[in-house]
Design an enzyme around this catalytic site. Structure first.
Site, PDB file in Angstrom:
ATOM      1  N   TYR A  94       0.939  -1.302  -0.028  1.00 34.09           N
ATOM      2  CA  TYR A  94      -0.103   0.024   0.016  1.00 34.09           C
ATOM      3  C   TYR A  94       1.032   1.186  -0.105  1.00 34.09           C
ATOM      4  CZ  TYR A  94      -4.602  -2.416   0.520  1.00 34.09           C
ATOM      5  OH  TYR A  94      -5.592  -3.193   0.270  1.00 34.09           O
ATOM      6  N   GLU A 136      -8.269  -6.376   5.334  1.00 35.04           N
ATOM      7  CA  GLU A 136      -7.577  -7.675   4.941  1.00 35.04           C
ATOM      8  C   GLU A 136      -6.786  -8.627   6.094  1.00 35.04           C
ATOM      9  OE1 GLU A 136      -5.228  -5.926   1.925  1.00 35.04           O
ATOM     10  OE2 GLU A 136      -7.202  -4.947   1.093  1.00 35.04           O
ATOM     11  N   TYR A 207     -10.389 -17.858 -10.702  1.00 39.07           N
ATOM     12  CA  TYR A 207     -11.428 -18.877 -11.321  1.00 39.07           C
ATOM     13  C   TYR A 207     -12.442 -19.444 -10.251  1.00 39.07           C
ATOM     14  CZ  TYR A 207      -8.188 -18.672 -15.451  1.00 39.07           C
ATOM     15  OH  TYR A 207      -7.451 -18.247 -16.286  1.00 39.07           O
ATOM     16  N   SER A 208     -13.400 -19.479 -10.395  1.00 39.86           N
ATOM     17  CA  SER A 208     -14.516 -20.066  -9.495  1.00 39.86           C
ATOM     18  C   SER A 208     -14.577 -21.743  -9.503  1.00 39.86           C
ATOM     19  CB  SER A 208     -16.137 -19.456 -10.113  1.00 39.86           C
ATOM     20  OG  SER A 208     -16.377 -18.593 -10.364  1.00 39.86           O
ATOM     21  N   GLY A 395     -13.304  -9.943 -13.158  1.00 31.84           N
ATOM     22  CA  GLY A 395     -12.408  -9.302 -13.553  1.00 31.84           C
ATOM     23  C   GLY A 395     -12.566  -8.069 -12.497  1.00 31.84           C
TER      24      GLY A 395
END
Length: 402
Positions: A94, A136, A207-208, A395
């Site tokens: 960051y 996070e 990817y699912s 995306g």
């Protein structure tokens, strides 16, 4: 931040509205020039097609517009955070991003970027970074507490590859170390990292997970994207399609906010376009044991039968759960008319509205950006409560419908 600094941030809103994408394009070019190692973290396909700069421009503008109450953005921030957790983003990164963002504002805006404005944006960014790091940190800790989970990247072996259509292959991924793997909620994804020789870079993609959880392996189903010359879009899918059984890929632990609750017994209406059917299949398989007598509706659209993945699996599920299916093909042939019940054209919810307007149903949409917008609008026009509509955008997040 002080009140004066917030007012300075709001004063830059017209600049961001008019030239936000020019700013973010400059920012990414600057960052990758000074910190080329970050090319291994960012999706260079989305850099090439412009989606990443658009998403960042929208995010910066939204933050400026809501600087008095950034809490209203918490949903979007959590969505960003879950992807960052899956990519193993760390707090020190960051600092790098912030440095290049402030320098980019100075370089693009020029004389209009007074020291006071730069100081205000520095304070605003640091405040946002603290929020994201806290989100996070909680996600990393939550993941750490799950049996079989891990943070960062882990080696998985491709044990089996199955062709699901002319464009889609399923990859069965087993942990190389043989240790347990983490459970997941139906609809979630994993990040996959592979080396792309054409770019000489490591590249991550999400990817699912395309099946119900199996404690032995994860399954992803990947459409081979054609890409274009000089455009990295599609290079990871092409790299994966060139893999062989026995090859190694790197995975992060499952993540994602688009999912079913494990005990959800409400009727489901699953609306997918193209490869967007992968999380939907996981949802059906996962919850088939507790669907009860509730109705489920599967609506899928693709170009034609040759690219239609998982036809057989969905038909099999119709014998196990109350499931009604509607399939739309852009191009319908005599073969389709003779052996499948398909509807010509793109997905049109008006053609199956009697089936999908179910009491207390939840509606899930997954597919390309335009597909999601079209189906979301169609559901709203059918008087479906937007609180019962959930969508997953593949995306960078550029859609904001809810």
């Amino acid at each position: 931040m002080t009140t004066e600094q917030k007012e300075l941030i709001k004063a830059t809103i017209p600049i961001l509205q008019a030239g936000g994408e020019a700013l973010t394009a400059h920012f990414y070019n600057r960052m990758f020039t000074h910190n080329p190692e970050l090319k291994n973290v960012f999706n260079m396909g989305n850099q090439a097609n412009g989606r990443q700069k658009t998403a960042l421009a929208n995010a910066v503008l939204a933050y400026a517009e809501n600087i008095d109450n950034p809490g209203v953005l918490i949903g979007a921030l959590k969505s960003m955070g879950t992807k960052h957790r899956s990519l193993n983003i760390q707090p020190e990164q960051y600092q790098i991003v912030g440095n290049h963002l402030i320098h980019s504002i100075a370089e693009v805006v020029g004389e209009g970027a007074t020291p006071e404005i730069l100081e205000a944006w520095t304070a605003a960014y640091n405040e946002l970074a603290e929020i994201m790091i806290a989100i996070e940190k909680e996600m990393y800790a939550e993941n750490d507490a799950k049996p079989g989970a891990w943070n960062g990247w882990r080696k998985f072996v491709i044990r089996n590859i199955v062709a699901e259509s002319e464009e889609v292959k399923s990859f069965y991924l087993y942990p190389e170390d043989g240790h347990p793997i983490a459970d997941y909620k139906a609809g979630q994804f994993v990040s996959v990292q592979v080396y792309v020789p054409e770019l000489d870079l490591l590249q991550p993609r999400q990817y699912s997970l395309s099946s119900a959880f199996n404690p032995e392996y994860y399954r992803i189903s990947v459409k081979k994207e054609p890409g274009m010359e000089g455009n990295p879009s599609g290079m990871v899918s092409q790299t994966l399609h060139a893999k062989n059984e026995g090859d190694i890929v790197m995975l992060s632990a499952p993540a994602g906010l688009f999912h079913l609750q494990q005990d959800d017994k409400k009727p489901l209406v699953l609306i997918s376009g193209g490869i967007g059917l992968t999380p939907m299949l996981s949802m059906l398989e996962t919850n088939k044991a507790n669907r009860g007598q509730n109705k489920n509706v599967w609506i899928h659209g693709c170009r034609n039968h040759s690219v239609h993945a998982f036809k057989t699996q969905v038909e099999q599920l119709k014998s196990e759960i109350p499931l009604e299916t509607y399939t739309f093909y852009d191009s319908v042939t005599n073969y389709d008319n003779g052996s499948n019940q398909v509807i010509a054209g793109q997905v049109d919810l008006e053609k199956c509205k009697e089936a999908i307007l179910l009491e207390e149903a939840n509606y899930y949409i997954c597919g390309p950006e335009l597909f999601i917008k079209t189906q979301y609008k169609a559901l709203i026009n059918l008087n479906v409560n937007k609180e019962n509509i959930f969508y997953e955008e593949f995306g960078p997040n550029v859609i904001n419908l809810n």
